[in-house]
Design a protein around this motif. Structure first.
Motif, PDB file in Angstrom:
ATOM      1  N   ALA A 240       0.823  -1.209   0.000  1.00 14.22           N
ATOM      2  CA  ALA A 240       0.000   0.000   0.000  1.00 14.22           C
ATOM      3  C   ALA A 240       0.855   1.256   0.000  1.00 14.22           C
ATOM      4  CB  ALA A 240      -0.908   0.008   1.225  1.00 14.22           C
ATOM      5  N   ASP A 241       0.272   2.359  -0.447  1.00 15.22           N
ATOM      6  CA  ASP A 241       0.843   3.688  -0.247  1.00 15.22           C
ATOM      7  C   ASP A 241       0.511   4.070   1.194  1.00 15.22           C
ATOM      8  OD1 ASP A 241       1.287   6.434  -0.010  1.00 15.22           O
ATOM      9  OD2 ASP A 241       0.718   6.851  -2.089  1.00 15.22           O
ATOM     10  N   VAL A 242       1.438   3.834   2.082  1.00 13.32           N
ATOM     11  CA  VAL A 242       1.168   3.938   3.521  1.00 13.32           C
ATOM     12  C   VAL A 242       0.811   5.360   3.937  1.00 13.32           C
ATOM     13  CG1 VAL A 242       2.164   3.649   5.821  1.00 13.32           C
ATOM     14  CG2 VAL A 242       2.558   1.912   4.058  1.00 13.32           C
ATOM     15  N   GLU A 243       1.531   6.341   3.406  1.00 13.24           N
ATOM     16  CA  GLU A 243       1.244   7.726   3.785  1.00 13.24           C
ATOM     17  C   GLU A 243      -0.175   8.125   3.374  1.00 13.24           C
ATOM     18  OE1 GLU A 243       3.015   9.836   5.578  1.00 13.24           O
ATOM     19  OE2 GLU A 243       4.560   8.315   5.897  1.00 13.24           O
ATOM     20  N   ALA A 244      -0.584   7.727   2.177  1.00 14.50           N
ATOM     21  CA  ALA A 244      -1.943   8.037   1.724  1.00 14.50           C
ATOM     22  C   ALA A 244      -2.970   7.304   2.571  1.00 14.50           C
ATOM     23  CB  ALA A 244      -2.094   7.669   0.248  1.00 14.50           C
ATOM     24  N   ALA A 245      -2.668   6.034   2.879  1.00 19.58           N
ATOM     25  CA  ALA A 245      -3.590   5.254   3.694  1.00 19.58           C
ATOM     26  C   ALA A 245      -3.776   5.890   5.070  1.00 19.58           C
ATOM     27  CB  ALA A 245      -3.098   3.818   3.834  1.00 19.58           C
ATOM     28  N   ALA A 246      -2.700   6.365   5.671  1.00 19.83           N
ATOM     29  CA  ALA A 246      -2.782   6.983   6.996  1.00 19.83           C
ATOM     30  C   ALA A 246      -3.576   8.280   6.944  1.00 19.83           C
ATOM     31  CB  ALA A 246      -1.385   7.233   7.535  1.00 19.83           C
ATOM     32  N   ALA A 247      -3.334   9.091   5.931  1.00 19.57           N
ATOM     33  CA  ALA A 247      -4.038  10.369   5.825  1.00 19.57           C
ATOM     34  C   ALA A 247      -5.529  10.169   5.593  1.00 19.57           C
ATOM     35  CB  ALA A 247      -3.429  11.201   4.697  1.00 19.57           C
ATOM     36  N   VAL A 282      -1.125   7.879  13.690  1.00 22.92           N
ATOM     37  CA  VAL A 282      -1.195   8.627  14.949  1.00 22.92           C
ATOM     38  C   VAL A 282      -0.872  10.094  14.708  1.00 22.92           C
ATOM     39  CG1 VAL A 282      -0.147   8.928  17.219  1.00 22.92           C
ATOM     40  CG2 VAL A 282      -0.737   6.638  16.414  1.00 22.92           C
ATOM     41  N   SER A 283       0.120  10.362  13.880  1.00 23.22           N
ATOM     42  CA  SER A 283       0.477  11.754  13.571  1.00 23.22           C
ATOM     43  C   SER A 283      -0.676  12.483  12.892  1.00 23.22           C
ATOM     44  CB  SER A 283       1.718  11.793  12.670  1.00 23.22           C
ATOM     45  OG  SER A 283       2.857  11.292  13.346  1.00 23.22           O
ATOM     46  N   GLU A 284      -1.322  11.798  11.959  1.00 19.45           N
ATOM     47  CA  GLU A 284      -2.460  12.409  11.272  1.00 19.45           C
ATOM     48  C   GLU A 284      -3.608  12.684  12.240  1.00 19.45           C
ATOM     49  OE1 GLU A 284      -2.805  13.443   8.225  1.00 19.45           O
ATOM     50  OE2 GLU A 284      -1.113  12.568   7.143  1.00 19.45           O
ATOM     51  N   MET A 285      -3.878  11.751  13.141  1.00 14.62           N
ATOM     52  CA  MET A 285      -4.955  11.933  14.114  1.00 14.62           C
ATOM     53  C   MET A 285      -4.644  13.091  15.064  1.00 14.62           C
ATOM     54  SD  MET A 285      -7.508   9.657  13.726  1.00 14.62           S
ATOM     55  CE  MET A 285      -8.215   8.983  15.255  1.00 14.62           C
ATOM     56  N   GLU A 286      -3.400  13.177  15.506  1.00 13.68           N
ATOM     57  CA  GLU A 286      -3.022  14.231  16.445  1.00 13.68           C
ATOM     58  C   GLU A 286      -3.006  15.612  15.792  1.00 13.68           C
ATOM     59  OE1 GLU A 286      -0.279  11.730  19.625  1.00 13.68           O
ATOM     60  OE2 GLU A 286       0.694  12.745  17.925  1.00 13.68           O
ATOM     61  N   ALA A 287      -2.884  15.655  14.469  1.00 13.00           N
ATOM     62  CA  ALA A 287      -2.833  16.936  13.767  1.00 13.00           C
ATOM     63  C   ALA A 287      -4.223  17.540  13.541  1.00 13.00           C
ATOM     64  CB  ALA A 287      -2.122  16.769  12.429  1.00 13.00           C
ATOM     65  N   LEU A 288      -5.276  16.778  13.787  1.00  9.88           N
ATOM     66  CA  LEU A 288      -6.630  17.274  13.561  1.00  9.88           C
ATOM     67  C   LEU A 288      -7.007  18.333  14.599  1.00  9.88           C
ATOM     68  CD1 LEU A 288      -8.305  13.838  12.810  1.00  9.88           C
ATOM     69  CD2 LEU A 288      -7.807  15.644  11.148  1.00  9.88           C
ATOM     70  N   THR A 289      -7.780  19.304  14.173  1.00  7.95           N
ATOM     71  CA  THR A 289      -8.192  20.407  15.035  1.00  7.95           C
ATOM     72  C   THR A 289      -9.539  20.110  15.672  1.00  7.95           C
ATOM     73  OG1 THR A 289      -7.005  22.027  13.681  1.00  7.95           O
ATOM     74  CG2 THR A 289      -8.749  22.862  15.129  1.00  7.95           C
ATOM     75  N   THR A 328      -2.777   7.641  21.792  1.00 10.48           N
ATOM     76  CA  THR A 328      -3.068   9.079  21.855  1.00 10.48           C
ATOM     77  C   THR A 328      -4.518   9.262  22.252  1.00 10.48           C
ATOM     78  OG1 THR A 328      -2.839  11.194  20.684  1.00 10.48           O
ATOM     79  CG2 THR A 328      -3.784   9.364  19.435  1.00 10.48           C
ATOM     80  N   GLY A 329      -4.806  10.397  22.880  1.00 11.96           N
ATOM     81  CA  GLY A 329      -6.183  10.709  23.270  1.00 11.96           C
ATOM     82  C   GLY A 329      -6.604   9.937  24.498  1.00 11.96           C
ATOM     83  N   GLY A 330      -7.912   9.586  24.533  1.00 12.03           N
ATOM     84  CA  GLY A 330      -8.399   8.691  25.572  1.00 12.03           C
ATOM     85  C   GLY A 330      -9.099   9.328  26.744  1.00 12.03           C
ATOM     86  N   GLU A 331      -9.247  10.661  26.781  1.00 13.84           N
ATOM     87  CA  GLU A 331      -9.940  11.327  27.871  1.00 13.84           C
ATOM     88  C   GLU A 331     -10.806  12.452  27.318  1.00 13.84           C
ATOM     89  OE1 GLU A 331     -10.165  10.808  31.084  1.00 13.84           O
ATOM     90  OE2 GLU A 331      -8.717   9.164  31.256  1.00 13.84           O
TER      91      GLU A 331
END
Length: 460
Positions: A240-247, A282-289, A328-331
């Motif tokens: 897979a194109d991992v970066e695209a899949a993660a985004a 995880v990086s993509e999820m943490e970058a969301l506003t 990441t997250g959880g609260e």
């Protein structure tokens, strides 16, 4: 009905609830207008639907802000939702006549046999809050254009949306009673389904609600379509194109603040790319506003109700207790409103809560598997079967894997989505029947066989 702005926790103006007498009048109106409405030429019904699409676009900002106030949808997503509803109107305004044209079937030399697609009558729709306009229009656009009349029992936290949708059809020029919203609680649904004048029912919602409505419809021998929950797999293969899949995966998990039946919920990556995918995801999820849903830059707004946020947090905590690891997250966030952050769990056991239940919020379970075969096995290890996504650079392989996943739809190198042009629905505990496309407009019609024999060729 009481309403609470989920972004602030503040009360909105309540909407007056209707009673049994109001419901009776609405059902009677739907029944009375049906012969006249179904008797109109298809071209006229299509023209009115096109006008409904115009009304949606003319009032797009108003409807979007209403959704955001009532259930917290980020405003950018709310605006897109109104546009998608208008697209559905455009599609059936163009294609309904083609979809429902008589289908001639070759039989005998001197006979003309054909299938005539004819409406049934009043149809009840029981709809959820998470896509308060789209869920309704993907029912109403085809069903009304086929010649049926529509009754909407919307979710109790979006009564303003229900009223606004009725107004769309009224302003477009539909006759009184062709489409009506019932501002009632769930306690009145069963008696509406049981009413002899109501000829079919569709529900989008929880598995429990679907079982209840489906059972009642079955007892009355009425057709039903059920679109229920999902726990969609998102499979990332080694090529897979991992970066695209993660985004795309982060977006697929958090669309509508994670409150979507077709959101990717179980992320399954083969071990060759697992670490790379997890880090990127995880990086993509943490970058969301996370923030005010009225702001354009907000990616994730509040959960629609406080109890729903509490349920989500309980699922996360239960899964951690089952042995998963929090990445990441959880609260819940310490702020006004019902906000939950993007959350990622790994090492999730197959029998853990987030493996077995639908997770309706921005929390993802990520799994590492040795190979494609195990990925497919895990993807199918669910009582649900609504959608799925497969990521691979080999498109033939993607199609082969897609065929093996037990669900109503699978997308290769794309997130799962609904589209007016293609059928949508699930299998297993995700329900039955199809919406949208040609299949959707034929969900509530009588597929009548007509055989016309030349009198000169009758056997005497």
């Amino acid at each position: 009905m009481d309403r609470i702005n989920p972004a602030t926790g503040e009360q909105l103006d309540p909407v007056e609830t209707e009673d049994e007498a109001d419901v009776e009048r609405a059902v009677e109106r739907a029944s009375e207008v049906y012969p006249e409405w179904s008797g109109r030429r298809m071209e006229e019904r299509q023209k009115l639907l096109a006008r409904a699409g115009d009304v949606l676009r003319e009032n797009k900002q108003e409807y979007a802000e209403l959704m955001t106030r009532e259930m917290g949808k980020p405003i950018s997503g709310a605006l897109s939702e109104v546009e998608k509803c208008a697209w559905a109107c455009d599609h059936y305004a163009e294609k309904a006549g083609e979809y429902l044209a008589d289908e001639h079937i070759g039989t005998e030399p001197h006979a003309d046999a054909f299938v005539s697609y004819e409406p049934l009558g009043p149809v009840l729709a029981v709809m959820p809050w998470n896509y308060p306009f789209w869920q309704v229009f993907r029912f109403a656009a085809p069903t009304l254009t086929a010649g049926n009349t529509g009754l909407l029992k919307h979710a109790s936290n979006v009564p303003g949306c229900a009223q606004a949708i009725e107004e769309v059809f009224r302003e477009a020029g539909y006759p009184e009673g062709a489409f009506q919203s019932l501002i009632v609680g769930s306690d009145l649904v069963e008696q509406v389904v049981e009413d002899d004048r109501v000829r079919a029912v569709t529900l989008t919602g929880s598995e429990g609600a679907g079982r209840a409505v489906g059972a009642t419809a079955g007892e009355q021998l009425k057709p039903s379509v059920l679109e229920l929950g999902g726990s969609d797999p998102f499979v990332v293969l080694e090529d897979a194109d991992v970066e695209a899949a993660a985004a795309v995966g982060a977006r697929a998990r958090t669309l509508n603040s994670g409150q979507s039946c077709i959101a990717a919920k179980r992320f399954i990556a083969v071990e060759e790319v697992y670490d790379e995918f997890l880090d990127a995801f995880v990086s993509e999820m943490e970058a969301l506003t996370v923030g005010d849903p009225m702001e354009e830059e907000t990616d994730i707004g509040p959960q629609a109700r406080e109890d729903l946020m509490a349920d989500l947090h309980e699922q996360v905590e239960d899964t951690l207790s089952d042995g998963a690891e929090l990445r990441t997250g959880g609260e819940p966030l310490d702020r006004d409103g019902f906000f939950y952050p993007p959350t990622v769990l790994t090492d999730v056991p197959r029998d853990a809560t987030m493996s077995c239940e639908e997770v309706f919020g921005p929390a993802a379970a990520v799994y590492e598997v040795p190979d494609e075969e195990t990925a497919v096995d895990l993807a199918n290890d669910s009582t649900y079967g609504l959608g799925g996504s497969v990521w691979t650079e080999d498109l033939d392989r993607g199609a082969r894997v897609a065929r093996r996943i037990e669900s109503g739809c699978v997308f290769v190198n794309e997130l799962t989505k609904s589209d007016p042009r293609i059928p949508f629905g699930g299998v297993k505990d995700s329900g039955y029947g199809r919406e949208l496309g040609e299949f959707g407009i034929k969900a509530f019609v009588n597929e009548k066989t007509v055989w016309v024999q030349s009198a000169a060729d009758q056997d005497v």
